[in-house]
Design a protein around this motif. Sequence first.
Motif, PDB file in Angstrom:
ATOM      1  N   PHE A  76     -27.341 -15.881 -19.044  1.00  0.00           N
ATOM      2  CA  PHE A  76     -26.223 -14.992 -18.726  1.00  0.00           C
ATOM      3  C   PHE A  76     -26.629 -13.969 -17.656  1.00  0.00           C
ATOM      4  N   ALA A  77     -27.879 -13.538 -17.725  1.00  0.00           N
ATOM      5  CA  ALA A  77     -28.363 -12.517 -16.772  1.00  0.00           C
ATOM      6  C   ALA A  77     -28.306 -13.015 -15.331  1.00  0.00           C
ATOM      7  N   ARG A  78     -28.237 -14.319 -15.143  1.00  0.00           N
ATOM      8  CA  ARG A  78     -28.232 -14.876 -13.775  1.00  0.00           C
ATOM      9  C   ARG A  78     -26.821 -15.034 -13.202  1.00  0.00           C
ATOM     10  N   LEU A  79     -25.801 -14.721 -13.993  1.00  0.00           N
ATOM     11  CA  LEU A  79     -24.429 -14.944 -13.535  1.00  0.00           C
ATOM     12  C   LEU A  79     -23.884 -13.793 -12.709  1.00  0.00           C
ATOM     13  N   ILE A  80     -22.850 -14.123 -11.942  1.00  0.00           N
ATOM     14  CA  ILE A  80     -21.920 -13.128 -11.418  1.00  0.00           C
ATOM     15  C   ILE A  80     -20.581 -13.463 -12.069  1.00  0.00           C
ATOM     16  N   ILE A  81     -19.875 -12.443 -12.544  1.00  0.00           N
ATOM     17  CA  ILE A  81     -18.556 -12.660 -13.148  1.00  0.00           C
ATOM     18  C   ILE A  81     -17.500 -12.165 -12.153  1.00  0.00           C
ATOM     19  N   ALA A  82     -16.381 -12.849 -12.073  1.00  0.00           N
ATOM     20  CA  ALA A  82     -15.272 -12.346 -11.250  1.00  0.00           C
ATOM     21  C   ALA A  82     -14.041 -12.198 -12.122  1.00  0.00           C
ATOM     22  N   TYR A  83     -13.492 -10.990 -12.156  1.00  0.00           N
ATOM     23  CA  TYR A  83     -12.217 -10.759 -12.828  1.00  0.00           C
ATOM     24  C   TYR A  83     -11.114 -10.936 -11.794  1.00  0.00           C
ATOM     25  N   GLU A  84     -10.285 -11.963 -12.010  1.00  0.00           N
ATOM     26  CA  GLU A  84      -9.206 -12.236 -11.072  1.00  0.00           C
ATOM     27  C   GLU A  84      -7.878 -12.381 -11.821  1.00  0.00           C
ATOM     28  N   PRO A  85      -7.120 -11.285 -11.912  1.00  0.00           N
ATOM     29  CA  PRO A  85      -5.810 -11.415 -12.560  1.00  0.00           C
ATOM     30  C   PRO A  85      -4.943 -12.370 -11.744  1.00  0.00           C
ATOM     31  N   VAL A  86      -4.426 -13.391 -12.395  1.00  0.00           N
ATOM     32  CA  VAL A  86      -3.728 -14.463 -11.671  1.00  0.00           C
ATOM     33  C   VAL A  86      -2.539 -13.908 -10.891  1.00  0.00           C
ATOM     34  N   TRP A  87      -1.882 -12.882 -11.442  1.00  0.00           N
ATOM     35  CA  TRP A  87      -0.700 -12.300 -10.794  1.00  0.00           C
ATOM     36  C   TRP A  87      -1.056 -11.546  -9.510  1.00  0.00           C
ATOM     37  N   ALA A  88      -2.320 -11.320  -9.279  1.00  0.00           N
ATOM     38  CA  ALA A  88      -2.719 -10.572  -8.078  1.00  0.00           C
ATOM     39  C   ALA A  88      -3.266 -11.490  -6.986  1.00  0.00           C
ATOM     40  N   ILE A  89      -3.422 -12.788  -7.298  1.00  0.00           N
ATOM     41  CA  ILE A  89      -4.062 -13.692  -6.338  1.00  0.00           C
ATOM     42  C   ILE A  89      -3.045 -14.199  -5.326  1.00  0.00           C
ATOM     43  N   GLY A  90      -3.304 -13.885  -4.077  1.00  0.00           N
ATOM     44  CA  GLY A  90      -2.457 -14.390  -2.993  1.00  0.00           C
ATOM     45  C   GLY A  90      -1.044 -13.832  -3.002  1.00  0.00           C
ATOM     46  N   THR A  91      -0.810 -12.795  -3.794  1.00  0.00           N
ATOM     47  CA  THR A  91       0.543 -12.260  -3.930  1.00  0.00           C
ATOM     48  C   THR A  91       0.731 -10.964  -3.154  1.00  0.00           C
ATOM     49  N   GLY A  92      -0.366 -10.401  -2.674  1.00  0.00           N
ATOM     50  CA  GLY A  92      -0.285  -9.093  -2.034  1.00  0.00           C
ATOM     51  C   GLY A  92      -0.208  -7.980  -3.065  1.00  0.00           C
ATOM     52  N   ARG A  93      -0.165  -8.356  -4.340  1.00  0.00           N
ATOM     53  CA  ARG A  93      -0.040  -7.372  -5.411  1.00  0.00           C
ATOM     54  C   ARG A  93      -1.422  -7.131  -6.029  1.00  0.00           C
ATOM     55  N   THR A  94      -2.185  -6.221  -5.454  1.00  0.00           N
ATOM     56  CA  THR A  94      -3.529  -5.929  -5.969  1.00  0.00           C
ATOM     57  C   THR A  94      -3.407  -5.176  -7.282  1.00  0.00           C
ATOM     58  N   ALA A  95      -4.328  -5.445  -8.210  1.00  0.00           N
ATOM     59  CA  ALA A  95      -4.397  -4.580  -9.390  1.00  0.00           C
ATOM     60  C   ALA A  95      -4.790  -3.191  -8.907  1.00  0.00           C
ATOM     61  N   THR A  96      -4.236  -2.155  -9.510  1.00  0.00           N
ATOM     62  CA  THR A  96      -4.682  -0.806  -9.148  1.00  0.00           C
ATOM     63  C   THR A  96      -6.142  -0.684  -9.592  1.00  0.00           C
ATOM     64  N   PRO A  97      -6.875   0.228  -8.979  1.00  0.00           N
ATOM     65  CA  PRO A  97      -8.260   0.433  -9.431  1.00  0.00           C
ATOM     66  C   PRO A  97      -8.316   0.718 -10.934  1.00  0.00           C
ATOM     67  N   GLU A  98      -7.312   1.424 -11.471  1.00  0.00           N
ATOM     68  CA  GLU A  98      -7.321   1.757 -12.906  1.00  0.00           C
ATOM     69  C   GLU A  98      -7.184   0.495 -13.759  1.00  0.00           C
TER      70      GLU A  98
END
Length: 249
Positions: free
Chosen positions: A159-181
């Motif tokens: 696990f220590a060797r991984l990079i994780i990516a949080y990608e809310p599906v509703w924000a992908i390619g939609t121009g709708r970024t998740a707010t920093p919060e």
Amino acid sequence: MRTPVVAGNWKMHKTAAEAAAFVEAVRPVASKVTEREIIIAPAFPALAAAAAAAQGSNIQISGQNLHWESHGAYTGEVSADMLVAAGCSHVIIGHSERRQHFGETDGAVHLKVLAALDAGLTPIVCVGETLEQREAGNTETVLREQWSAGVGGLEPAQFARLIIAYEPVWAIGTGRTATPEIAEAAHAEIRSLATERFGGEIAESVRILYGGSVKPSNFAGLLDCPNIDGGLVGGASLPAGSFSDLLLA
Ligand code: PGA
């Protein structure tokens, strides 16, 4: 200290020649960036050309997917060793587009992570909820399930060797970024899952990238959040100028 990562996910864009031209254009900017890890993920046919153009630079090359078997009768698939031979150091696993369009399951994600680690690749493992799941109040449950089934069963050293990516599906390619919060809350949740399972030291060392309509104009605000350690960027990673701006953001 976690070194921030700027990773470009090119999806189904750019030929080998276009990938090489991109790397030539970005190299001078990248050479001045010492405190960020720089990764691009071209399509399979462009990997070797991108890797050749990036030789001797600080630009690392990632696959966008792999099969968990090392070889065999799997038409259209690519193995971890093939990615390594093409010059990859990383591979994206479990992207929501793979889950949505190609039926990729958490079980497949788990097998792919093991295969990537075995070959010495760094997996960039994607998790994230759909709009429907968020609106139903299920974000935490979805993240917990994807995380547990995909990577929760690894050994701590794996696990220590991984990079994780949080990608809310509703924000992908939609121009709708998740707010920093919103993004920070999900990242903190993912890190707490890691702490529960693998302990604080490992959880604190793992990079968690945000993905979903990242642009040069919103990247710095996201990076300022304590649990956001970089970006997995689609559209804004394609023009060399925009990618360079992300490196400097
Ligand atoms: P996007 O894609 O930046 O175009 O929203 C991100 C991703 O899918 O990795």
